[in-house]
Design a protein around this motif. Sequence first.
Motif, PDB file in Angstrom:
ATOM      1  N   MET A  35      28.040  49.116  48.193  1.00  0.00           N
ATOM      2  CA  MET A  35      28.228  48.006  47.482  1.00  0.00           C
ATOM      3  C   MET A  35      29.458  48.012  46.834  1.00  0.00           C
ATOM      4  O   MET A  35      30.043  48.974  46.338  1.00  0.00           O
ATOM      5  CB  MET A  35      27.091  47.822  46.492  1.00  0.00           C
ATOM      6  N   LEU A  36      30.234  46.755  46.951  1.00  0.00           N
ATOM      7  CA  LEU A  36      31.391  46.631  46.232  1.00  0.00           C
ATOM      8  C   LEU A  36      31.713  45.038  45.711  1.00  0.00           C
ATOM      9  O   LEU A  36      31.623  44.387  46.346  1.00  0.00           O
ATOM     10  CB  LEU A  36      32.355  47.110  47.001  1.00  0.00           C
ATOM     11  N   HIS A  37      31.837  45.137  44.267  1.00  0.00           N
ATOM     12  CA  HIS A  37      32.022  43.672  43.833  1.00  0.00           C
ATOM     13  C   HIS A  37      33.334  43.194  43.903  1.00  0.00           C
ATOM     14  O   HIS A  37      34.454  44.262  43.707  1.00  0.00           O
ATOM     15  CB  HIS A  37      31.572  43.712  42.375  1.00  0.00           C
ATOM     16  N   PRO A  38      33.834  42.096  44.398  1.00  0.00           N
ATOM     17  CA  PRO A  38      34.996  41.567  44.762  1.00  0.00           C
ATOM     18  C   PRO A  38      36.059  41.690  43.636  1.00  0.00           C
ATOM     19  O   PRO A  38      37.179  41.881  43.574  1.00  0.00           O
ATOM     20  CB  PRO A  38      34.939  40.119  45.286  1.00  0.00           C
ATOM     21  N   LEU A  56      41.630  46.679  41.098  1.00  0.00           N
ATOM     22  CA  LEU A  56      41.911  48.014  41.799  1.00  0.00           C
ATOM     23  C   LEU A  56      43.278  47.457  42.362  1.00  0.00           C
ATOM     24  O   LEU A  56      44.395  48.396  42.253  1.00  0.00           O
ATOM     25  CB  LEU A  56      41.188  48.589  42.755  1.00  0.00           C
ATOM     26  N   GLU A  57      43.404  46.547  43.069  1.00  0.00           N
ATOM     27  CA  GLU A  57      44.592  46.091  43.715  1.00  0.00           C
ATOM     28  C   GLU A  57      45.744  45.901  42.622  1.00  0.00           C
ATOM     29  O   GLU A  57      46.718  46.389  42.822  1.00  0.00           O
ATOM     30  CB  GLU A  57      44.227  45.040  44.691  1.00  0.00           C
ATOM     31  N   GLY A  81      27.681  48.818  42.733  1.00  0.00           N
ATOM     32  CA  GLY A  81      29.069  48.367  43.290  1.00  0.00           C
ATOM     33  C   GLY A  81      29.941  47.889  42.042  1.00  0.00           C
ATOM     34  O   GLY A  81      30.873  47.019  42.483  1.00  0.00           O
ATOM     35  N   LEU A  82      29.722  47.958  40.968  1.00  0.00           N
ATOM     36  CA  LEU A  82      30.678  47.788  40.021  1.00  0.00           C
ATOM     37  C   LEU A  82      31.741  48.665  39.409  1.00  0.00           C
ATOM     38  O   LEU A  82      32.452  48.396  38.266  1.00  0.00           O
ATOM     39  CB  LEU A  82      30.189  47.170  38.526  1.00  0.00           C
TER      40      LEU A  82
END
Length: 126
Positions: A30-33, A39-40, A76-77
Amino acid sequence: MQMLNQINDIIISPHFNLSEFACPCCKKVMLHPLLLEKLERLKKILERPIHITSGYRCFAYNRKVGGVANSYHCIGLAADIKVKDINLIELLAYAEEIDFTGIGFYEKKNFLHLDVRPTQRTRWKE
Ligand SMILES: [Zn+2]
Ligand SMILES: [Zn+2]
């Protein structure tokens, strides 16, 4: 089945692949946008690769690694990161610039926990 090795092998942003965030035990993810976006942004100002040491964790894996019961990794946070050739205090300053809502400073193990919890800004040190 060769093709199973490709599970989650998907480029999801300029510098990250979904597989980097998957649970090591079951490959679920799970990964929150917002976490990915931050991170980017961190990667951009660091100009160095970010190594995700722990992204999503299923509950079993979270227990195994001694994570707290309501860990943001399990929804996912959160991500734990290591970056080569930079000391942790400097890395912390960069992470503060991006303003992750949760930042854990793990001095001995030499990593940062970063999360985008929707609640209060939280900082801790271990
Ligand atoms: Zn798992
Ligand atoms: Zn963490």
